[in-house]
Every structure is written in structure tokens, then in C-alpha cells.
Design an enzyme around this catalytic site. Structure first.
Site, short mmCIF file in Angstrom:
data_model
loop_
_atom_site.label_atom_id
_atom_site.label_comp_id
_atom_site.label_asym_id
_atom_site.label_seq_id
_atom_site.Cartn_x
_atom_site.Cartn_y
_atom_site.Cartn_z
N GLU A 246 0.89 -1.17 0.00
CA GLU A 246 0.00 0.00 0.00
C GLU A 246 0.92 1.21 0.00
OE1 GLU A 246 -1.77 3.21 0.83
OE2 GLU A 246 -1.94 2.41 2.87
N CYS A 280 -2.02 8.98 3.10
CA CYS A 280 -1.84 8.52 1.72
C CYS A 280 -3.02 8.91 0.85
CB CYS A 280 -1.66 6.99 1.69
SG CYS A 280 -0.13 6.44 2.45
#
Length: 480
Positions: A246, A280
Site C-alpha cells: 500500500e 496517503c
């Protein structure tokens, strides 16, 4: 407490909290002073943690999902019971305001609970008078988890829950910038998780390289930067470890001219500047239709100017510092580069206050187009470019013209039109009229350079397991 007021924390290995042969200090990004000492694990200490996880695996995998669920829910309750101490450590090491840290602890607990509600059942592929074929999923073995410094407790809790619920054991390495709160999760697990099922070791980049290349590791779950993700992928190739990455994003939000600005602007602002932009899935590029561009910019500037910046331990602080010096200096360099661009206009912020701490005021920039660093790169901090567009199709094309593809959003009073545009975004998650947030029951991951595989949901859990075909004849089969 150590001399000078530094608290010492141990790592979790084989069901015990142990100190290491080497130490490292943990700094507060608000003061730039050390506030804690944690182990800097040696290769031998890591080997003991991996061995403990391997020894615990057979008995743990033999438990039912219900039994593992019960252990994890008790673990979640223990985290909640110690949330004040964990949240204070999180604020000191990460910088976010204490209220935000407490919220992160609550979200981490909910993530564990949500993940433990998911049923992982065999899938019947064929059932005929002659054969029955099922697709089943079995645990992989020892999982290596590596977490980032922006939301370390949530990331740790999610990886722990997914790995352990599916019958694996784990060795978890937090970021060297934010290890303390994660080590406290190890303390919360004592007496609840069997020894060796969860191990947490702290250290620097060298420790991460040892962990990901160890032949006993069956799966790596990594959250962090793209360059480090590539190194993790290369390390996994030596032993064919399964990998979930990720990675970063450069999320675009597209705002159409029919939105209700009173409702939408505060939501957009929060999605861009929550956690000082260090998420993110934060909005990193804001595309606004020309008809409302100037008004959106004006409102963003006002909200940015009103933010109370300060040490997260102070009750009136609304935004903390950037987490570490390397990221702080990168952002200052990005600001200097942006100021030099003809036509660029910093309408709010752009200032690093004098004094201790890695503080940068929330910054709003206009007058930019693709081709400059602030638009093309992921700043991962409190700096947002607002870009003008005239045509929605053009905005989608510009949003997709990026190597990243974590998430994105479209905002409009016409949700059907917004959904049609959102489906065209080349991202792992596309939202309509909201941006950000993770749910343990919904798969999460990125397209393109933003990652490989998925976390969360049934799809994420299956990434922590090996699919296996079981084929059984329904009638006697002749050996000839």
C-alpha cells in the site's frame, strides 16, 4: 524512566517484553527533543522473533475462526482500556493533536472488530454426480508487517487483525520514527494472544531489509513510500513471499460548479489537511471548475489562516507538525521550488514558523498546471495546489495523467454524473462527494504505482491466505 526523563520501552518477542542489545532514541517532532528510548533490534533478535512466530504457527492455525476472533476482540478491548497512554505516546512521537490520537486509537479498535466479522468460507466451484470441487483458503505462515509513520496505530492494528484472524502469525516492524505506540500494542496483547503469535520489533531500515528477505517469511504486508516498496518487492523475490504493497498516492478531487460550497469546502479542506496532509489518501490535487475556482480558493485561504498550529499535547492545537526532519526539509524545498514558478501564487501559508519543531502552516497554492513538482509529485504534507478546469472530461484526463492511482473523488449535486466520472478515474478507490477514510470491511489498495494487492474486506483477507483447489470424486473411480 531513564536519566533525563526518557521512558524506555521494550519489544514483544515470544510473548515477553524484552529490551535489546542496542537502543535508539525517539524524537518529538514538536520539540525536536528525544522523549523515549526503544530497542534497535539486532539481526539475532529479529531471528528470535521470527522463530517464535514460526513455532506458534501450527497451534494458532489449528484454531477456528471463532476462536481467533475471540482472542482478537479481547486484544481490541485491551487496547481500548489503555487508550489514554497509547494516545499520549502517539501524539509525542507523531505530532498529531491528542484528540486526533485518541480518535486513531478508536478507529484502530473498530478496524479489528470489523475485520473479525468477515466470513472466509470455501467457494463451491463444481458439484456434480461425479465430482465436487471447492476453492478453499489456508494460512500462509509467518507474515512480516511494516508500517508507516503517519497513522502507525491504525496501520498496525489492521495488519495484525488480518494476519492473525486468517490463521497466520506475525512479526511487525513499525517505522523508526513512530515505534512507541506500536510497542504499547504489544504490551496490550500480553496474556491474550498466545506467545509468539504476535511479535513486534523496532529498528531502522536495516531491520526492514533483514525482515523482508528472511526465507522464513511467507507474506509481506508493507505500507509506505514507493521507493521502499520497490525494495520490499525485490527482497520478496528471493523466497517467493506473497506481497501486499500500500504505497503513496497523488489523489485528485474534481469539483463541479453545481456544488453547495458551504457544505463542500469544509469537507474538501479536511480531506486535504487532516493529519497535516500526511495521509496517503489525502487530497493532493484539487481540480475546481472555473466558475467557482476563485470562491473556493478564497474560502480555502480563510480556513487555512484560521488553523491553530502547535504542539499536539496543547489542548488548543488543531494541527501538529510534519512528523520528521527529512519530510520537513523536502516540503520546504518544494515550497522554494514552487515560489520560483512564474504565475504561482501562495494564497495562504507557505511559512515555517521560527522555533523548535517541524511546523509548516497549511498552504494553498494557485496558478499551477501539470509539469511542476507540486502537482506531479506527492507532497505528503500541508501544501495543496488548487487547479482550474473548464471541462469535466479534461479534468478526468488530467487527474489520470499520473503514475499514481490510490484514490480520487468527484463532487457534484448530480450524483449520477459524478459517479460516471468517478468510474473513469484510474484509482483503487473512487468516491462521490466525500474523500478518504478506511473501513475494515471494504477492500483498500491502489492502481498503477500506488500498490499491489488489497487490504481489508474479504478480498484483503484472502491476500493473507493461499488459495487451494480441493477436488473430491463423488463416485468410485477406477484406478485404470
Amino acid at each position: 524512566m531513564q536519566p533525563g526523563g526518557l521512558a524506555r520501552y521494550g519489544q514483544l518477542v515470544g510473548g515477553e517484553i524484552v529490551t535489546g542489545e542496542r537502543d535508539m532514541e525517539v524524537l518529538s517532532p514538536a520539540t525536536e527533543a528525544a522523549f523515549a528510548i526503544v530497542p534497535d533490534a539486532t539481526r539475532g533478535e529479529l531471528a528470535r522473533a521470527i522463530a517464535a512466530a514460526g513455532a506458534a504457527f501450527p497451534a494458532w492455525r489449528a484454531l477456528s475462526f471463532d476462536q481467533r476472533r475471540a482472542c482478537l476482540l479481547d486484544f481490541a478491548a485491551a487496547i481500548l482500556g489503555d487508550r489514554d497512554r497509547i494516545a499520549e505516546a502517539l501524539t509525542r512521537e507523531q505530532g498529531k493533536p491528542l484528540a486526533r490520537a485518541l480518535s486513531e486509537i478508536g478507529n484502530a479498535v473498530r478496524a479489528i472488530e470489523d475485520i473479525c466479522t468477515i466470513d472466509v468460507k470455501p467457494q463451491l466451484l463444481r458439484d456434480t454426480p461425479t465430482e465436487k470441487i471447492e476453492l478453499v483458503y489456508r494460512p500462509l505462515g509467518v507474515v512480516a508487517g511494516i508500517t508507516a509513520w503517519n497513522v502507525p496505530v491504525i496501520l498496525a492494528a489492521q495488519k495484525i487483525a488480518q494476519a492473525l484472524y486468517t490463521g497466520n502469525t506475525m512479526v511487525l516492524k513499525p517505522s523508526p520514527y513512530t515505534p512507541v505506540a506500536t510497542l504499547l500494542l504489544g504490551e496490550a496483547s500480553l496474556g491474550i494472544l498466545p506467545p509468539g503469535v504476535l511479535n513486534i520489533v523496532s529498528g531502522g531500515n536495516e531491520l526492514g531489509a533483514w525482515l523482508t528477505s528472511d526465507p522464513a517469511i511467507a507474506k509481506i504486508s508493507f505500507t509506505g513510500s514507493g521507493p521502499t516498496g520497490r525494495r520490499v518487492l525485490e527482497a520478496s523475490a528471493s523466497n517467493f513471499a506473497r506481497v501486499t504493497l500500500e504505497l503513496g498516492g497523488n489523489d485528485a478531487a474534481i469539483v463541479l460548479p453545481d456544488v453547495d460550497l458551504d457544505k463542500v469546502v469544509p469537507a474538501l479542506f479536511a480531506a486535504a489537511f487532516n493529519n497535516a496532509g500526511q495521509i496517503c489518501m489525502a487530497i493532493k490535487r484539487l481540480y475546481v471548475h472555473a466558475d467557482i475556482h476563485d470562491e473556493v480558493v478564497r474560502r480555502f485561504a480563510r480556513l487555512a489562516d484560521e488553523i491553530r498550529l502547535g504542539d499536539g499535547m496543547l489542548p488548543d492545537s488543531e494541527m501538529g507538525p510534519v512528523q520528521n526532519r527529512a519530510q520537513y526539509e523536502k516540503l520546504l524545498d518544494l515550497l522554494a521550488d514552487t515560489r520560483a514558478i512564474p504565475g504561482a501564487h501562495i494564497v495562504a501559508g507557505g511559512v515555517a514558523p521560527e522555533g523548535a519543531g517541524y511546523f509548516i502552516r497549511p498552504t494553498v497554492v494557485t496558478g499551477l498546471v501539470e509539469g511542476c513538482r507540486l502537482v506531479d509529485e506527492e507532497p505528503f504534507g500541508p501544501i495543496l495546489p488548487i487547479l482550474r478546469f473548464d471541462d469535466a472530461d479534461d479534468a478526468v484526463e488530467r487527474a489520470n495523467a499520473s503514475p499514481f492511482g490510490l484514490s480520487g473523488s468527484v463532487w457534484s449535486a448530480d450524483t449520477a454524473r459524478a459517479a460516471a466520472l468517478a468510474r473513469r478515474l484510474e484509482v483503487g478507490t473512487a468516491w462521490v462527494n466525500r474523500h478518504g477514510g478506511a473501513d475494515g470491511g471494504i477492500p483498500l489498495g491502489g492502481a498503477k504505482a500506488s500498490g499491489i494487492g488489497r487490504e481489508h474486506g474479504l478480498l484483503g483477507l484472502r491476500n493473507y491466505m493461499e488459495p487451494q483447489i480441493v477436488s473430491v470424486p463423488q463416485v468410485a473411480v477406477s484406478p485404470c
